[in-house]
Scaffold this active site. Structure first.
Site, short mmCIF file in Angstrom:
data_model
loop_
_atom_site.label_atom_id
_atom_site.label_comp_id
_atom_site.label_asym_id
_atom_site.label_seq_id
_atom_site.Cartn_x
_atom_site.Cartn_y
_atom_site.Cartn_z
N SER A 137 0.83 -1.21 0.00
CA SER A 137 0.00 0.00 0.00
C SER A 137 0.86 1.26 0.00
O SER A 137 1.92 1.31 0.63
CB SER A 137 -0.89 0.00 1.24
OG SER A 137 -1.42 1.29 1.44
N TYR A 161 -0.91 6.06 -4.79
CA TYR A 161 -1.85 7.19 -4.79
C TYR A 161 -1.11 8.35 -5.44
O TYR A 161 0.05 8.60 -5.11
CB TYR A 161 -2.25 7.59 -3.36
CG TYR A 161 -3.29 6.70 -2.73
CD1 TYR A 161 -4.46 6.37 -3.41
CD2 TYR A 161 -3.13 6.23 -1.44
CE1 TYR A 161 -5.42 5.57 -2.82
CE2 TYR A 161 -4.09 5.43 -0.84
CZ TYR A 161 -5.23 5.11 -1.54
OH TYR A 161 -6.18 4.32 -0.95
N THR A 187 -4.49 3.58 -7.71
CA THR A 187 -5.85 3.66 -7.15
C THR A 187 -6.45 5.03 -7.43
O THR A 187 -5.86 6.05 -7.10
CB THR A 187 -5.81 3.37 -5.63
OG1 THR A 187 -5.31 2.05 -5.45
CG2 THR A 187 -7.20 3.47 -5.01
N LYS A 303 -7.08 0.87 -10.44
CA LYS A 303 -7.94 0.28 -9.40
C LYS A 303 -9.05 1.26 -9.03
O LYS A 303 -8.78 2.46 -8.81
CB LYS A 303 -7.10 -0.04 -8.16
CG LYS A 303 -7.87 -0.59 -6.96
CD LYS A 303 -6.91 -1.07 -5.88
CE LYS A 303 -7.59 -1.69 -4.67
NZ LYS A 303 -8.06 -0.70 -3.71
N HIS A 327 -13.35 -0.05 -3.27
CA HIS A 327 -12.55 0.21 -2.09
C HIS A 327 -13.20 -0.41 -0.84
O HIS A 327 -13.15 0.15 0.25
CB HIS A 327 -12.37 1.73 -1.91
CG HIS A 327 -11.05 2.15 -1.34
ND1 HIS A 327 -10.03 2.61 -2.12
CD2 HIS A 327 -10.57 2.17 -0.07
CE1 HIS A 327 -8.99 2.93 -1.36
NE2 HIS A 327 -9.29 2.67 -0.11
C1 LIG Z 1 -8.42 -0.53 6.38
C2 LIG Z 1 -8.35 -0.46 4.90
C3 LIG Z 1 -7.32 0.27 4.31
C4 LIG Z 1 -7.21 0.32 2.92
N1 LIG Z 1 -6.16 0.99 2.36
C5 LIG Z 1 -6.02 1.00 1.02
C6 LIG Z 1 -4.90 1.62 0.43
O1 LIG Z 1 -4.00 2.11 1.10
N2 LIG Z 1 -4.84 1.63 -0.92
C7 LIG Z 1 -5.81 1.07 -1.72
O2 LIG Z 1 -5.71 1.12 -2.94
N3 LIG Z 1 -6.86 0.46 -1.17
C8 LIG Z 1 -6.98 0.40 0.17
N4 LIG Z 1 -8.04 -0.26 0.73
C9 LIG Z 1 -9.00 -0.95 -0.16
C10 LIG Z 1 -8.54 -2.37 -0.44
O3 LIG Z 1 -7.43 -2.39 -1.28
C11 LIG Z 1 -9.67 -3.18 -1.12
O4 LIG Z 1 -10.13 -2.50 -2.24
C12 LIG Z 1 -10.83 -3.45 -0.15
O5 LIG Z 1 -10.34 -3.78 1.13
C13 LIG Z 1 -11.69 -4.57 -0.66
O6 LIG Z 1 -12.84 -4.71 0.15
P1 LIG Z 1 -13.00 -5.89 1.23
O7 LIG Z 1 -11.85 -5.75 2.17
O8 LIG Z 1 -14.29 -5.62 1.90
O9 LIG Z 1 -12.99 -7.19 0.50
C14 LIG Z 1 -8.16 -0.34 2.11
C15 LIG Z 1 -9.19 -1.07 2.71
C16 LIG Z 1 -9.27 -1.15 4.08
C17 LIG Z 1 -10.34 -2.00 4.69
#
Ligand SMILES: Cc1cc2nc3c(=O)[nH]c(=O)nc-3n(C[C@H](O)[C@H](O)[C@H](O)COP(=O)(O)O)c2cc1C
Length: 432
Positions: A137, A161, A187, A303, A327
């Protein structure tokens, strides 16, 4: 099951994992973390602070999108086929040259230190051991170099990002290349943070406490800019309250170096101020992609794509892949579930680039259904964070192994001996 069945060696990850658990149970040993996703989440919740749990579990607004992601999966039914010799099954795939032992990768998730002190490094070890790619990330808790070192040659991608500084973007990308990342995942859906009610009610945002900004505080471009911020900006004033002192303590503890040095230098506070100024670029538009395309030969995936026209535009702008994602319901409340978005995007892309999908993947059946509708692989998100909080490295490994096993068995029981045999006719819309 006949007696002779139990004596035969397990074949494939599904049966191996079942035997591991059941034989363990016969000897009085139980899995490190619950296999049931709901129980796993409950266990993780106990291990986390209320703020940490809320940050991971929460979504935007009324959290309708989180529910919709699940509902969209449940609108598809698998139609198993019989008598197809599924004794030997192949679950591995390759996406954009990256091998995956099963058709999923670990989603980029920021601020993993809220689940475990060794955060990304622990997850990296588990992913490497299971042959599942880890997408680092942009908001990681550990610098990508440290995380990469923990995983040998195992596959990893980097999620970016796009900040207000192109120089910083270029620096992140070149560091990712040097860390052996074999793709960049840009993303797009987080140009601003969604309206997250759980976090608002707790008045808690981890970044303001210096958490989840390790890629920045380890970056030469960011560090240069930071010294400039320190020279030119007066430290924030305001009343000194016990809470403010607590936050300061947390903040100086999160920054590289000793607490005392950080307190004296003011660097930790300046880093947060600089991060807030730099973090996102809501003006980002399609023309900006050329900048990134010119800076790396690595495949680039976009993404956060949910509309077929955006999927087509991605391909037309020279992008190499798409991640259908909302997300995890954290950005737009009332958004389309990713499984509802997938078919239109598959049609629009017409096999020109691979499509991944995340948001709501919780079981082998979910992986199977996404593949049946045309995804090349899926992303696993929150479940591995719960595994991390509840059981550290072993917890993450078990979550991965359980999903790999569940998928292998679902695929075989549906009559498919390999991922290639999963097709559009493997599923149909639920009745009613
Ligand atoms: C706590 C948390 C932090 C996240 N941080 C990022 C991130 O830094 N970059 C990103 O592209 N997506 C981030 N996401 C989204 C995840 O990459 C992913 O799209 C998402 O968790 C999928 O949904 P699910 O966990 O309900 O299956 C984050 C999601 C969560 C839950």
């Amino acid at each position: 099951m006949s007696d002779s069945d139990t004596e035969r060696p397990a074949v494939g990850i599904g049966r191996e994992r079942q035997f591991e658990v059941y034989v363990g149970g016969a000897r009085g040993a139980y899995p490190t973390v619950p296999v049931s996703f709901d129980r796993l989440e409950q266990r993780a919740r106990k291990a986390m602070t209320p703020e940490g749990y809320a940050y991971v579990a929460g979504g935007a607004g009324t959290e309708e999108t989180i529910r919709e992601n699940r509902a969209a999966f449940e609108r598809w039914r698998i139609v198993p086929r019989m008598l197809r010799d599924v004794s030997v099954r192949k679950t591995s795939v390759e996406v954009l040259g990256t091998p995956m032992s099963s058709p999923f990768a670990l989603c980029p998730i920021g601020v993993l230190e809220m689940a475990h002190k060794d955060a990304d490094v622990t997850v990296a070890r588990a992913a490497a051991a299971e042959g599942i790619p880890f997408i680092f990330s942009n908001q990681a808790s550990r610098p990508m170099e440290e995380t990469a070192r923990a995983m040998g040659d195992a596959p990893r991608w980097f999620q970016l990002y796009w900040s207000t500084s192109d120089e910083l973007v270029a620096s992140f990308v070149s560091r990712a290349e040097n860390c052996g990342c074999s793709a960049i995942v840009l993303t797009l859906d987080t140009t601003m943070l969604g309206w997250r009610i759980r976090d608002l009610d707790l008045a808690y945002l981890p970044f303001l406490r210096g958490k989840g900004i390790a890629q920045y505080t380890s970056d030469p471009v960011f560090i240069d800019a930071l010294h400039e911020t320190l020279r030119t900006t007066a430290p924030p004033g305001g009343r000194v309250t016990p809470a403010a002192l607590g936050t300061l303590w947390e903040l100086v503890g999160s920054h590289p170096g000793s607490r005392l040095t950080n307190l004296r230098s003011g660097l930790a506070q300046a880093a947060v101020r600089r991060f807030v100024e730099t973090y996102s670029r809501p003006s980002l538009s399609w023309d900006d992609l050329a900048f990134l395309r010119e800076r790396t030969r690595l495949p680039i995936l976009l993404k956060g794509i949910l509309h077929p026209h955006d999927a087509s535009a991605a391909v037309e702008h020279g992008m190499d892949g798409i991640v259908v994602s909302n997300h995890g319901g954290r950005q737009v409340d009332g958004a389309i579930g990713t499984m509802d978005a997938l078919p239109g995007i598959v049609d629009a892309v017409a096999q020109r680039v691979p499509i991944l999908l995340d948001s709501g993947v919780r079981s082998g059946a979910d992986v199977f259904r996404a593949l049946a509708l045309g995804a090349a692989a899926v992303g696993l998100g929150r479940p591995y964070v719960w595994g991390l909080a509840a059981g550290g490295e072993e917890g993450v490994r078990e979550v991965i192994r359980n999903l790999r096993a569940d998928f292998d068995l679902t695929m075989g029981l549906a009559g498919c001996a390999s991922v290639r045999e999963i097709g559009r006719d493997s599923v149909q819309p639920a009745a009613g």
